[in-house]
Design a protein around this motif. Sequence first.
Motif, mmCIF file in Angstrom:
data_model
loop_
_atom_site.group_PDB
_atom_site.id
_atom_site.type_symbol
_atom_site.label_atom_id
_atom_site.label_comp_id
_atom_site.label_asym_id
_atom_site.label_seq_id
_atom_site.Cartn_x
_atom_site.Cartn_y
_atom_site.Cartn_z
ATOM 1 N N MET A 11 0.382 -1.071 0.297
ATOM 2 C CA MET A 11 0.043 0.122 0.097
ATOM 3 C C MET A 11 0.620 1.083 -0.103
ATOM 4 O O MET A 11 0.577 1.921 -0.333
ATOM 5 N N VAL A 12 2.189 1.138 0.746
ATOM 6 C CA VAL A 12 2.833 1.892 1.075
ATOM 7 C C VAL A 12 3.363 2.633 -0.012
ATOM 8 O O VAL A 12 3.461 3.466 -0.817
ATOM 9 N N PHE A 13 3.687 1.192 -1.159
ATOM 10 C CA PHE A 13 5.034 1.732 -1.572
ATOM 11 C C PHE A 13 4.742 2.843 -3.056
ATOM 12 O O PHE A 13 5.273 3.582 -3.366
ATOM 13 N N PHE A 14 3.502 2.484 -3.288
ATOM 14 C CA PHE A 14 2.908 3.808 -5.259
ATOM 15 C C PHE A 14 2.324 5.234 -4.293
ATOM 16 O O PHE A 14 3.645 5.783 -4.451
ATOM 17 N N ASN A 15 2.468 4.949 -2.928
ATOM 18 C CA ASN A 15 2.230 5.777 -2.015
ATOM 19 C C ASN A 15 3.522 7.057 -2.455
ATOM 20 O O ASN A 15 3.572 8.229 -2.291
ATOM 21 N N TYR A 16 3.860 6.402 -2.124
ATOM 22 C CA TYR A 16 5.475 6.926 -1.451
ATOM 23 C C TYR A 16 6.267 6.990 -2.760
ATOM 24 O O TYR A 16 7.409 8.097 -3.146
ATOM 25 N N MET A 17 5.965 6.289 -3.778
ATOM 26 C CA MET A 17 6.566 6.720 -5.177
ATOM 27 C C MET A 17 6.512 8.096 -5.945
ATOM 28 O O MET A 17 6.912 8.520 -6.247
ATOM 29 N N LEU A 18 4.827 8.114 -5.400
ATOM 30 C CA LEU A 18 4.564 9.117 -6.156
ATOM 31 C C LEU A 18 5.085 10.313 -5.194
ATOM 32 O O LEU A 18 4.336 11.358 -6.205
ATOM 33 N N GLN A 19 4.959 10.328 -4.188
ATOM 34 C CA GLN A 19 5.848 12.011 -3.033
ATOM 35 C C GLN A 19 7.128 12.194 -4.351
ATOM 36 O O GLN A 19 7.623 12.741 -4.072
ATOM 37 N N VAL A 20 7.704 10.728 -4.235
ATOM 38 C CA VAL A 20 9.630 10.795 -4.446
ATOM 39 C C VAL A 20 9.399 11.185 -5.460
ATOM 40 O O VAL A 20 9.869 12.433 -5.476
ATOM 41 N N ILE A 21 8.568 10.841 -7.437
ATOM 42 C CA ILE A 21 7.582 11.882 -8.215
ATOM 43 C C ILE A 21 7.651 13.210 -8.488
ATOM 44 O O ILE A 21 8.106 14.085 -8.627
ATOM 45 N N ASP A 22 7.076 13.482 -7.126
ATOM 46 C CA ASP A 22 6.182 15.168 -7.041
ATOM 47 C C ASP A 22 7.453 15.664 -6.634
ATOM 48 O O ASP A 22 6.946 16.558 -7.162
ATOM 49 N N TRP A 75 15.503 10.433 -4.800
ATOM 50 C CA TRP A 75 16.061 9.196 -5.864
ATOM 51 C C TRP A 75 16.830 7.852 -5.169
ATOM 52 O O TRP A 75 16.241 7.281 -5.580
ATOM 53 N N LYS A 76 18.109 8.525 -3.759
ATOM 54 C CA LYS A 76 18.332 7.191 -3.490
ATOM 55 C C LYS A 76 17.032 6.291 -2.467
ATOM 56 O O LYS A 76 16.807 5.185 -2.852
ATOM 57 N N THR A 77 16.250 7.335 -1.818
ATOM 58 C CA THR A 77 15.029 6.350 -1.924
ATOM 59 C C THR A 77 13.699 5.769 -2.709
ATOM 60 O O THR A 77 13.215 4.851 -2.294
ATOM 61 N N ALA A 78 14.209 6.528 -3.682
ATOM 62 C CA ALA A 78 12.887 5.972 -4.705
ATOM 63 C C ALA A 78 13.538 4.370 -5.182
ATOM 64 O O ALA A 78 13.229 3.743 -5.829
ATOM 65 N N LEU A 110 13.376 2.176 -2.641
ATOM 66 C CA LEU A 110 12.157 1.060 -2.435
ATOM 67 C C LEU A 110 11.184 0.585 -3.664
ATOM 68 O O LEU A 110 10.993 -0.629 -3.336
ATOM 69 N N ILE A 111 12.350 0.588 -4.838
ATOM 70 C CA ILE A 111 12.189 -0.134 -6.141
ATOM 71 C C ILE A 111 13.272 -1.525 -5.709
ATOM 72 O O ILE A 111 12.470 -2.359 -5.694
ATOM 73 N N ASP A 112 14.137 -1.013 -5.000
ATOM 74 C CA ASP A 112 14.650 -2.481 -4.786
ATOM 75 C C ASP A 112 14.224 -3.357 -3.904
ATOM 76 O O ASP A 112 14.719 -5.079 -3.571
ATOM 77 N N THR A 113 13.621 -3.211 -2.920
ATOM 78 C CA THR A 113 13.031 -3.657 -1.652
ATOM 79 C C THR A 113 11.351 -4.371 -2.742
ATOM 80 O O THR A 113 10.963 -5.203 -2.108
#
Length: 172
Positions: free
Chosen positions: A107-118, A127-130, A133-136
């Motif tokens: 649930m948090v993956f998509f929400n957090y990715m959007l926040q990173v991108i936005d 970008w390290k956070t992104a 997230l992707i690796d995880t």
Amino acid sequence: YYYEIEYNNYYDIDNYKVAIDFGKAALGVDSSYAEAYGLLSNAYNKLIRRDETSNWRDSSRTMAFKGLELDSLCAYCYAGLAKSSENPKESVFYNEKVLSIDPSNDMVFFNYMLQVIDGNPYIKDRWKTAIKLIDTWLKYYPEREIYVATNLVRLHYFTGNTDLARDYLEPF
């Protein structure tokens, strides 16, 4: 409770409302089940963006906080708070809390990715956070490679790396 999860997975206002009804029914059977409150919170969150006739944000936050009263480590409750928050700093705090409790929480993956991108300014090393997230995500859900690739495409597109975005699309 199972039906709440199933209906929550379909992108339709009526299905979200059915998920909410199932969630309420589950709580009628066992009002001490914190995860049901968290899933209800997330169902309400999905209505925030699709049905502006009610104040779903208040309902979402109420459900999340009720769940946290029962279980202070309820990842779904924190995910609900992260999505319903209008405060970017608070949202990052709750997303990080979810990941500290349950790093595989989808649930948090998509929400957090959007926040990173936005460009949420409260995310350190965006970008390290992104990439983390992707690796995880790939570690826990290797079968969802296309979903991850789609997020990589978005990530590179929004950062101006259109060639890399194109490279990630080619295998698919």
